[in-house]
Structures are given as C-alpha cells and as structure tokens.
Design a protein around this motif. Structure first.
Motif, PDB file in Angstrom:
ATOM      1  N   GLY A 269       6.139 -39.339   3.620  1.00  0.00           N
ATOM      2  CA  GLY A 269       6.890 -39.282   2.705  1.00  0.00           C
ATOM      3  C   GLY A 269       7.318 -37.643   1.477  1.00  0.00           C
ATOM      4  N   ARG A 270       5.959 -38.276   0.692  1.00  0.00           N
ATOM      5  CA  ARG A 270       5.211 -37.510   0.128  1.00  0.00           C
ATOM      6  C   ARG A 270       5.094 -36.294   0.083  1.00  0.00           C
ATOM      7  NH1 ARG A 270       3.501 -41.389  -4.321  1.00  0.00           N
ATOM      8  NH2 ARG A 270       4.155 -43.140  -3.708  1.00  0.00           N
ATOM      9  N   TYR A 271       4.527 -35.891   1.318  1.00  0.00           N
ATOM     10  CA  TYR A 271       4.075 -34.425   1.990  1.00  0.00           C
ATOM     11  C   TYR A 271       5.628 -33.857   2.473  1.00  0.00           C
ATOM     12  CZ  TYR A 271       2.185 -31.094   5.309  1.00  0.00           C
ATOM     13  OH  TYR A 271       1.871 -30.060   5.961  1.00  0.00           O
ATOM     14  N   ALA A 272       6.381 -34.264   3.079  1.00  0.00           N
ATOM     15  CA  ALA A 272       7.248 -33.444   2.707  1.00  0.00           C
ATOM     16  C   ALA A 272       8.044 -32.489   1.770  1.00  0.00           C
ATOM     17  CB  ALA A 272       8.984 -34.785   3.147  1.00  0.00           C
ATOM     18  N   HIS A 273       8.230 -33.454   0.467  1.00  0.00           N
ATOM     19  CA  HIS A 273       8.879 -32.800  -1.266  1.00  0.00           C
ATOM     20  C   HIS A 273       7.702 -31.730  -1.009  1.00  0.00           C
ATOM     21  CE1 HIS A 273      10.860 -35.974  -2.935  1.00  0.00           C
ATOM     22  NE2 HIS A 273       9.992 -36.950  -2.760  1.00  0.00           N
ATOM     23  N   VAL A 274       6.603 -31.076  -0.424  1.00  0.00           N
ATOM     24  CA  VAL A 274       5.990 -30.355  -0.805  1.00  0.00           C
ATOM     25  C   VAL A 274       5.444 -28.730   0.814  1.00  0.00           C
ATOM     26  CG1 VAL A 274       4.033 -30.604  -2.632  1.00  0.00           C
ATOM     27  CG2 VAL A 274       3.576 -31.129   0.347  1.00  0.00           C
ATOM     28  N   VAL A 275       7.011 -29.173   1.540  1.00  0.00           N
ATOM     29  CA  VAL A 275       7.470 -28.678   2.932  1.00  0.00           C
ATOM     30  C   VAL A 275       8.675 -27.766   2.777  1.00  0.00           C
ATOM     31  CG1 VAL A 275       7.141 -28.288   5.654  1.00  0.00           C
ATOM     32  CG2 VAL A 275       5.337 -30.367   4.495  1.00  0.00           C
ATOM     33  N   ASP A 276       8.601 -26.585   2.609  1.00  0.00           N
ATOM     34  CA  ASP A 276      10.007 -26.083   2.795  1.00  0.00           C
ATOM     35  C   ASP A 276      10.672 -26.369   3.955  1.00  0.00           C
ATOM     36  OD1 ASP A 276       9.642 -24.692   0.427  1.00  0.00           O
ATOM     37  OD2 ASP A 276       8.721 -22.916   1.515  1.00  0.00           O
ATOM     38  N   GLY A 277      11.667 -26.600   4.271  1.00  0.00           N
ATOM     39  CA  GLY A 277      12.739 -26.878   5.104  1.00  0.00           C
ATOM     40  C   GLY A 277      12.303 -28.375   5.803  1.00  0.00           C
ATOM     41  N   ALA A 278      11.533 -29.149   5.154  1.00  0.00           N
ATOM     42  CA  ALA A 278      11.903 -30.788   5.194  1.00  0.00           C
ATOM     43  C   ALA A 278      12.187 -31.777   5.042  1.00  0.00           C
ATOM     44  CB  ALA A 278      10.513 -30.749   4.778  1.00  0.00           C
ATOM     45  N   GLU A 279      14.065 -30.589   4.088  1.00  0.00           N
ATOM     46  CA  GLU A 279      15.161 -31.638   2.906  1.00  0.00           C
ATOM     47  C   GLU A 279      16.017 -32.254   4.135  1.00  0.00           C
ATOM     48  OE1 GLU A 279      14.548 -28.007   3.441  1.00  0.00           O
ATOM     49  OE2 GLU A 279      13.367 -28.033   0.837  1.00  0.00           O
ATOM     50  N   SER A 280      15.871 -33.781   4.033  1.00  0.00           N
ATOM     51  CA  SER A 280      16.916 -34.391   4.752  1.00  0.00           C
ATOM     52  C   SER A 280      16.601 -34.710   6.162  1.00  0.00           C
ATOM     53  CB  SER A 280      18.773 -33.840   5.258  1.00  0.00           C
ATOM     54  OG  SER A 280      18.860 -34.132   4.228  1.00  0.00           O
ATOM     55  N   ALA A 281      14.607 -34.073   6.144  1.00  0.00           N
ATOM     56  CA  ALA A 281      14.216 -34.895   7.525  1.00  0.00           C
ATOM     57  C   ALA A 281      13.699 -36.527   7.665  1.00  0.00           C
ATOM     58  CB  ALA A 281      12.436 -34.102   7.315  1.00  0.00           C
ATOM     59  N   THR A 282      14.510 -36.746   8.867  1.00  0.00           N
ATOM     60  CA  THR A 282      14.374 -38.459   9.016  1.00  0.00           C
ATOM     61  C   THR A 282      13.469 -38.697  10.188  1.00  0.00           C
ATOM     62  OG1 THR A 282      15.738 -39.072  10.980  1.00  0.00           O
ATOM     63  CG2 THR A 282      16.692 -38.785   8.767  1.00  0.00           C
ATOM     64  N   ALA A 283      12.506 -39.905   9.722  1.00  0.00           N
ATOM     65  CA  ALA A 283      11.531 -40.790  10.817  1.00  0.00           C
ATOM     66  C   ALA A 283      11.438 -41.985  11.194  1.00  0.00           C
ATOM     67  CB  ALA A 283      10.374 -39.872  11.052  1.00  0.00           C
ATOM     68  N   VAL A 284      11.093 -42.804  12.438  1.00  0.00           N
ATOM     69  CA  VAL A 284      11.086 -43.532  12.264  1.00  0.00           C
ATOM     70  C   VAL A 284       9.178 -43.898  12.940  1.00  0.00           C
ATOM     71  CG1 VAL A 284      12.562 -44.581  14.727  1.00  0.00           C
ATOM     72  CG2 VAL A 284      12.337 -46.061  13.014  1.00  0.00           C
ATOM     73  N   THR A 285       8.823 -45.109  12.660  1.00  0.00           N
ATOM     74  CA  THR A 285       7.161 -45.094  13.376  1.00  0.00           C
ATOM     75  C   THR A 285       8.084 -47.286  13.745  1.00  0.00           C
ATOM     76  OG1 THR A 285       4.959 -44.940  13.594  1.00  0.00           O
ATOM     77  CG2 THR A 285       6.315 -45.369  11.422  1.00  0.00           C
ATOM     78  N   THR A 286       6.704 -46.590  14.634  1.00  0.00           N
ATOM     79  CA  THR A 286       6.087 -48.855  14.953  1.00  0.00           C
ATOM     80  C   THR A 286       4.757 -48.617  15.432  1.00  0.00           C
ATOM     81  OG1 THR A 286       7.220 -47.804  17.463  1.00  0.00           O
ATOM     82  CG2 THR A 286       9.305 -48.597  15.625  1.00  0.00           C
ATOM     83  N   PHE A 287       4.378 -50.102  15.245  1.00  0.00           N
ATOM     84  CA  PHE A 287       3.007 -50.078  15.060  1.00  0.00           C
ATOM     85  C   PHE A 287       2.996 -51.765  16.304  1.00  0.00           C
ATOM     86  CE2 PHE A 287       0.608 -48.325  11.408  1.00  0.00           C
ATOM     87  CZ  PHE A 287       1.120 -47.129  11.395  1.00  0.00           C
ATOM     88  N   VAL A 288       3.121 -51.338  17.460  1.00  0.00           N
ATOM     89  CA  VAL A 288       2.154 -52.024  18.316  1.00  0.00           C
ATOM     90  C   VAL A 288       1.115 -52.994  18.420  1.00  0.00           C
ATOM     91  CG1 VAL A 288       3.730 -52.804  20.865  1.00  0.00           C
ATOM     92  CG2 VAL A 288       4.645 -51.233  19.854  1.00  0.00           C
TER      93      VAL A 288
END
Length: 409
Positions: A269-288
């Motif tokens: 999320g912190r990285y997405a703030h400095v990536v042009d075009g990452a506005e409103s990008a979503t993700a979900v991650t799971t650790f199994v």
C-alpha cells in the motif's frame, strides 16, 4: 384488458417490423411473419439453424464485414446484458431463387437481451429494418442528383468501414502485446510444494479490456507455508499491465519477509502511493500454514477468498477487509484474521470479473460462486477451475478480465 388475457405470441407474430429471437448459441428460436417476408425465406428454413449458416457473408465481396460486425454486436449483448444498437450495415443477401446471386442490401439492426431468472441472457431479440430504398434513394427516374447521393453515401460507408478496420487492427496489436507482457509477468501453472493448485486467467471480451488482473503463489520462508494472492488494477491495456507487474512483484517480495498478510499489504500500500496508475488497485493475500492447518488473510478492497470445506460448507474469508491499496493518505495497520481448515479443503481466490454483473448485487454473484463450488467440491483443482469459469462467465466472454486460483489444502 388484463395482462394475462393478452396473447403475446400473436402480438409477436403480428409485429410490422422484422423480429427474430436468437438463443445464446446464435440459433434462431423463432421469427415473426415480417421477418419471413423481409428475408424471402420460409420459417422452416430459418428456425433451429445457426444464424450465419442461414445468412453467411457474401463470398463474392472480400471486403464484406456485415456478418462479422453483427456477430460482434451479439457477443457484446451476451456479455454485457445490455441492448446494442448498430449503425446502418451493408449486408448482401443471396437470392433464394438463384443460388450464388447476391443483392446489395442495407439494414438497421438492434439487438436486445432477454434475461432469465438468474440474470443471464437467455434470448436475444434481433430486430432489423431494411433501409435499402432509403440508401439508394433517387429523386426520380434517371435523376442524376439521386445517383450522386447514392455514390456519396456508399463512399462514406466505405470510409467508415476502412476506419473501423484500422482501429480494430490497432486494438488487436495492443491486445497481443499486452497479453504477451502479462503472460511474462504472471507465474506459470505449477505445484506449490507438493500441493495441487490450478490458476486461470481469462482476458475480457474486446481489444483493450485486458491486463488489470493478476495472481501469485509463493513459497513462504519458515515452515510448511505458502502465500496465495490475487489483485486488480483499474484500467486496461499496456499501462495497466505495467502497474500490475509492479504491484505483483512488490507483494511477492513483501510476503517473503512480512510477519503476516496484513503487514505485506501495508508495504505494498505504501508502495502503491508512488506508482502512477495504482489508484484504487485492490488485492487480497492469504498465508496458508499446512502444519497448523490455518489460513491468515487480509484484504485491501478485494472480494473475499472462499474456503470450501470437505463437507461442502462454504466460508467466505471476509473478517479482515480494508480499503484499496492506496486509499488512505496516511497508511495505517491493516486488519488480519485467521481461520482453520482440515486437509482436503479447497481455497479459492478470484477477481471481481468472476462474480460482478451490471445491475446485479455482488452478493448474487458470490452466492452463485458458492453454489458452483459446493456442487463440484469433489473435483480436482484443474477441473474445478474450468467448471467454475464455465458456469460463472457469460457466454462468449466477459467485459472484465478474470483471474482465478484454486488450491487443494
């Protein structure tokens, strides 16, 4: 007169305009009397047959595109569930009395979906009006001005056709490059440790609707653990593919060193703030964790993963949901939750193209997914992934790309 007393079949057959009913396979289910008169064919020679077997493209005109444009319009209706009004089309018709002889004709088609109880298109109302006489209008017999008008209309039609062809070719080239770029960025199908996993990516219908979705599977450091993630970048084409690659790589790296999925999403999320075009990008991650039989998960604005238990119980992992990756001006710690599983359960992650439909609440799509998984829970991951896509995606493709990951635990 009450609605129940109206004979709608009689109304349909008496409609003055040419109307046909098409199945999702583009087979004629019915035609009205005006359609029979307008085409010069018998009802028996039309109903039950594939549309383009009855009306193929003119083989004597290598530049003819009427059938192709109609086919594209019908697929668009099936995938979007919305009416499509086409521009006036030239579509030559083979005369029934003289095989191999073609008449130049012009038509104004409108294709309207008829949804079933589940929201899927079950029929297409194909209304078409012949406008040949309008296009070929002459002010009088032998009138030169009328012939000039016809020539101008024909020339404009050819110009528009050529422009459409060039645009289609340009879009196709960008689509090919974007798909190749995404294929290079996404991990190939593979075993994660000794676990069975299936991954699928389906590009959207259309030349530019591609490359926003991604998935990732990674072996985690320490213990018998894996990380499974999916994400979605707003936008399409090459730009979205580039952003997708950056975010996926960042989450892969963060997952290997993070204490849990929430911390991994914090970093991305912190990285997405400095990536042009990452506005409103979503993700979900799971650790199994296969030793502890637990799944820790965190979501950044993404639809919830599904845990399919061996007994058929479906559990949506929705207790740790937060806004999209770059939504918070000042990043804060994201929520994280944990659930248990028994060996033989199935974990399913996906992007919204699998469950979202226009004019339909997302809960309807989630229930449709849950029911599909429950019915086919005994299938292996590869088969299950194919079945889910077949049952949930619209015929002919969807308007949004779709990523799907199925892992047998």
């Amino acid at each position: 007169m009450t609605e129940a007393s109206i004979d709608y079949e009689a109304v349909y057959r008496a409609l003055p305009g040419m109307v046909a009913l098409l199945t999702p396979d583009l087979v004629y289910a019915d035609v009205n009397a005006a359609f029979v008169r307008g085409t010069g064919r018998s009802r028996e020679s039309i109903v039950g047959r594939y549309l383009f077997d009855v009306f193929p493209e003119n083989p004597d005109d290598p530049e003819a595109v009427g059938a192709h444009l109609l086919h594209t319009s019908l697929l668009r209706v099936l995938s979007t569930g919305e009416r499509d009004t086409m521009a006036v089309q030239r579509y030559d018709v083979e005369t029934p009395e003289h095989s191999g002889m073609w008449e130049e004709r012009y038509w104004s088609p409108v294709n309207t979906p008829v949804p079933g109880p589940d929201g899927r298109v079950v029929l297409i109302v194909h209304r078409v009006e012949e406008v040949t006489e309008l296009i070929r209008f002459r002010g009088g017999a032998g009138d030169g001005q009328g012939r000039i008008l016809e020539a101008e209309l024909y020339a404009r039609g050819r110009e528009l056709q050529e422009l459409n062809n060039r645009l289609r070719e340009a879009h196709a080239r960008e689509r090919e490059v974007a798909l190749a770029l995404q294929e290079a960025m996404l991990p190939a199908r593979r075993q994660v440790g000794h676990r069975r996993a299936a991954v699928r990516y389906r590009p959207a219908l259309g030349a530019l609707n591609v490359c926003g979705d991604w998935y990732d599977l990674v072996d985690l450091v320490g213990g018998n653990r894996i990380g499974v993630s999916v994400g979605d970048v707003v936008g399409h084409g090459l730009a979205a593919a580039g952003v997708m690659g950056q975010l996926r790589s960042a989450l892969t790296a963060a997952s290997r060193v993070a204490e849990g999925p929430a911390q991994a999403l914090d970093v991305v999320g912190r990285y997405a703030h400095v990536v042009d075009g990452a506005e409103s990008a979503t993700a979900v991650t799971t650790f199994v964790d296969f030793d502890r039989h637990t799944i820790r998960y965190s979501s950044a604005g993404h639809p919830p993963p599904v845990l399919l238990h061996r007994d058929g119980r479906v559990e949506f992992l929705d207790r740790a949901t937060d806004p999209p990756l770059d939504a918070q001006p000042v990043p804060t710690a994201r929520p994280e939750a944990e659930t248990g599983f028994e060996p033989g359960a199935t974990l399913v992650l996906y992007t919204d193209g699998l469950v979202e439909r226009r004019r339909e609440d997302i809960d309807t799509g989630l229930l449709r997914l849950a029911e599909s998984l429950r019915r086919h829970r005994t299938q292996d991951p590869e088969t299950l992934a194919d079945i889910v896509l077949l049952e949930l995606l619209a015929p002919g493709g969807a308007t949004d790309d779709t990523a799907l990951v199925v892992v047998r635990l």
